[in-house]
Design a protein around this motif. Structure first.
Motif, PDB file in Angstrom:
ATOM      1  N   ASP A 153       1.999 -12.393   9.584  1.00 46.05           N
ATOM      2  CA  ASP A 153       1.431 -12.818  10.865  1.00 46.05           C
ATOM      3  C   ASP A 153       1.711 -11.818  11.979  1.00 46.05           C
ATOM      4  OD1 ASP A 153       4.117 -13.596  10.722  1.00 46.05           O
ATOM      5  OD2 ASP A 153       3.839 -15.219  12.163  1.00 46.05           O
ATOM      6  N   GLN A 154       2.820 -11.107  11.933  1.00 43.73           N
ATOM      7  CA  GLN A 154       3.111 -10.084  12.932  1.00 43.73           C
ATOM      8  C   GLN A 154       2.137  -8.910  12.802  1.00 43.73           C
ATOM      9  OE1 GLN A 154       7.228  -9.236  12.135  1.00 43.73           O
ATOM     10  NE2 GLN A 154       7.956 -10.967  13.366  1.00 43.73           N
ATOM     11  N   VAL A 155       1.827  -8.544  11.567  1.00 48.05           N
ATOM     12  CA  VAL A 155       0.876  -7.457  11.319  1.00 48.05           C
ATOM     13  C   VAL A 155      -0.542  -7.902  11.684  1.00 48.05           C
ATOM     14  CG1 VAL A 155      -0.182  -6.104   9.469  1.00 48.05           C
ATOM     15  CG2 VAL A 155       2.281  -6.278   9.614  1.00 48.05           C
ATOM     16  N   ALA A 156      -0.904  -9.117  11.305  1.00 46.58           N
ATOM     17  CA  ALA A 156      -2.243  -9.630  11.633  1.00 46.58           C
ATOM     18  C   ALA A 156      -2.423  -9.740  13.140  1.00 46.58           C
ATOM     19  CB  ALA A 156      -2.460 -10.981  10.970  1.00 46.58           C
ATOM     20  N   GLY A 157      -1.381 -10.168  13.841  1.00 50.85           N
ATOM     21  CA  GLY A 157      -1.451 -10.242  15.298  1.00 50.85           C
ATOM     22  C   GLY A 157      -1.625  -8.873  15.928  1.00 50.85           C
ATOM     23  N   GLY A 158      -0.948  -7.877  15.380  1.00 51.71           N
ATOM     24  CA  GLY A 158      -1.096  -6.515  15.885  1.00 51.71           C
ATOM     25  C   GLY A 158      -2.489  -5.977  15.657  1.00 51.71           C
ATOM     26  N   ALA A 159      -3.033  -6.206  14.456  1.00 54.64           N
ATOM     27  CA  ALA A 159      -4.394  -5.737  14.153  1.00 54.64           C
ATOM     28  C   ALA A 159      -5.413  -6.447  15.038  1.00 54.64           C
ATOM     29  CB  ALA A 159      -4.705  -5.963  12.680  1.00 54.64           C
ATOM     30  N   ALA A 160      -5.231  -7.739  15.242  1.00 58.25           N
ATOM     31  CA  ALA A 160      -6.154  -8.487  16.099  1.00 58.25           C
ATOM     32  C   ALA A 160      -6.077  -7.998  17.547  1.00 58.25           C
ATOM     33  CB  ALA A 160      -5.839  -9.978  16.029  1.00 58.25           C
ATOM     34  N   LEU A 161      -4.879  -7.740  18.034  1.00 62.55           N
ATOM     35  CA  LEU A 161      -4.727  -7.227  19.391  1.00 62.55           C
ATOM     36  C   LEU A 161      -5.425  -5.876  19.543  1.00 62.55           C
ATOM     37  CD1 LEU A 161      -3.462  -7.292  22.246  1.00 62.55           C
ATOM     38  CD2 LEU A 161      -1.454  -6.181  21.242  1.00 62.55           C
ATOM     39  N   GLY A 162      -5.209  -4.974  18.597  1.00 60.17           N
ATOM     40  CA  GLY A 162      -5.845  -3.665  18.658  1.00 60.17           C
ATOM     41  C   GLY A 162      -7.354  -3.759  18.633  1.00 60.17           C
ATOM     42  N   ALA A 163      -7.887  -4.607  17.749  1.00 56.12           N
ATOM     43  CA  ALA A 163      -9.339  -4.769  17.657  1.00 56.12           C
ATOM     44  C   ALA A 163      -9.909  -5.379  18.938  1.00 56.12           C
ATOM     45  CB  ALA A 163      -9.689  -5.636  16.457  1.00 56.12           C
ATOM     46  N   MET A 164      -9.239  -6.394  19.472  1.00 54.97           N
ATOM     47  CA  MET A 164      -9.738  -7.028  20.698  1.00 54.97           C
ATOM     48  C   MET A 164      -9.736  -6.066  21.876  1.00 54.97           C
ATOM     49  SD  MET A 164      -8.391 -10.970  20.626  1.00 54.97           S
ATOM     50  CE  MET A 164      -6.670 -10.554  20.530  1.00 54.97           C
ATOM     51  N   VAL A 165      -8.676  -5.285  22.010  1.00 52.79           N
ATOM     52  CA  VAL A 165      -8.605  -4.325  23.116  1.00 52.79           C
ATOM     53  C   VAL A 165      -9.700  -3.279  22.973  1.00 52.79           C
ATOM     54  CG1 VAL A 165      -7.214  -2.483  24.144  1.00 52.79           C
ATOM     55  CG2 VAL A 165      -6.175  -4.689  23.638  1.00 52.79           C
ATOM     56  N   PHE A 166      -9.852  -2.717  21.769  1.00 54.72           N
ATOM     57  CA  PHE A 166     -10.878  -1.691  21.580  1.00 54.72           C
ATOM     58  C   PHE A 166     -12.269  -2.243  21.878  1.00 54.72           C
ATOM     59  CE2 PHE A 166     -14.111   0.620  19.293  1.00 54.72           C
ATOM     60  CZ  PHE A 166     -13.832   1.927  19.653  1.00 54.72           C
ATOM     61  N   LEU A 167     -12.596  -3.402  21.304  1.00 53.22           N
ATOM     62  CA  LEU A 167     -13.934  -3.966  21.497  1.00 53.22           C
ATOM     63  C   LEU A 167     -14.184  -4.375  22.942  1.00 53.22           C
ATOM     64  CD1 LEU A 167     -14.262  -5.979  18.185  1.00 53.22           C
ATOM     65  CD2 LEU A 167     -15.296  -3.773  18.757  1.00 53.22           C
ATOM     66  N   ALA A 168     -13.161  -4.870  23.623  1.00 50.03           N
ATOM     67  CA  ALA A 168     -13.324  -5.237  25.029  1.00 50.03           C
ATOM     68  C   ALA A 168     -13.574  -4.001  25.891  1.00 50.03           C
ATOM     69  CB  ALA A 168     -12.087  -5.989  25.527  1.00 50.03           C
ATOM     70  N   ILE A 169     -12.823  -2.950  25.661  1.00 48.40           N
ATOM     71  CA  ILE A 169     -13.020  -1.725  26.448  1.00 48.40           C
ATOM     72  C   ILE A 169     -14.342  -1.068  26.088  1.00 48.40           C
ATOM     73  CG2 ILE A 169     -12.120   0.608  26.840  1.00 48.40           C
ATOM     74  CD1 ILE A 169      -9.335  -0.630  26.749  1.00 48.40           C
ATOM     75  N   TYR A 170     -14.727  -1.121  24.823  1.00 47.98           N
ATOM     76  CA  TYR A 170     -16.015  -0.579  24.409  1.00 47.98           C
ATOM     77  C   TYR A 170     -17.156  -1.316  25.117  1.00 47.98           C
ATOM     78  CZ  TYR A 170     -19.838   1.081  21.593  1.00 47.98           C
ATOM     79  OH  TYR A 170     -21.007   1.652  21.198  1.00 47.98           O
ATOM     80  N   GLU A 171     -17.113  -2.635  25.094  1.00 44.06           N
ATOM     81  CA  GLU A 171     -18.160  -3.431  25.750  1.00 44.06           C
ATOM     82  C   GLU A 171     -18.175  -3.188  27.259  1.00 44.06           C
ATOM     83  OE1 GLU A 171     -20.779  -5.688  25.018  1.00 44.06           O
ATOM     84  OE2 GLU A 171     -20.557  -4.557  23.158  1.00 44.06           O
ATOM     85  N   LEU A 172     -17.011  -3.134  27.867  1.00 44.20           N
ATOM     86  CA  LEU A 172     -16.928  -2.861  29.305  1.00 44.20           C
ATOM     87  C   LEU A 172     -17.542  -1.505  29.622  1.00 44.20           C
ATOM     88  CD1 LEU A 172     -15.869  -3.735  32.097  1.00 44.20           C
ATOM     89  CD2 LEU A 172     -13.739  -2.560  31.530  1.00 44.20           C
TER      90      LEU A 172
END
Length: 137
Positions: free
Chosen positions: A90-109
């Protein structure tokens, strides 16, 4: 990467958020209570900043021939953290999810503010999944 500014901004913001969330949550690593294959790091375990950075690097190559090799490498890096015993799944999955969300949010912005010829339409990608397609007439 075709999106160098998005990649660099995502990498910096995701890494800083990962370190900040580690300090905020303070969740212990599994190696504190049991053995690990390497010395137990001093910092907290959630989220895995290795997973955060690995997935941002892979997503930074989205649209290039390097995406799939880097995506596989990011999964290998994340899995190795669990195998070494310094993170839980769950710590690794949380890290991967955080990275993906940040990248996609900045990409969309970035796309909404500046547009661009290389555009990934996330809404279209979600609507074009296999569950919504007809398999036969």
């Amino acid at each position: 990467t075709k999106n160098q500014k998005v990649f660099v901004a995502s990498l910096v913001i995701a890494a800083l958020l990962g370190v900040g969330l580690k300090a905020f949550y303070g969740i212990d690593r599994p190696c504190i209570e049991s053995d690990s294959l390497i010395p137990c790091p001093v910092s907290s375990g959630f989220p895995s900043t290795h997973a955060v950075v690995a997935i941002v690097i892979a997503l930074g190559a989205l649209g290039t021939f390097l995406f799939w090799p880097l995506f596989v490498l990011s999964i290998a890096i994340s899995s190795s953290r669990v195998w070494l015993g310094v993170h839980t799944l769950d710590q690794v999955a949380g890290g991967a999810a955080l990275g993906a969300m940040v990248f996609l949010a900045i990409y969309e912005l970035n796309q909404r503010l500046y547009g661009g010829e290389y555009r990934i339409d996330l809404d279209e990608m979600l609507n074009e999944n296999l569950l919504n397609k007809k398999v036969w007439p």
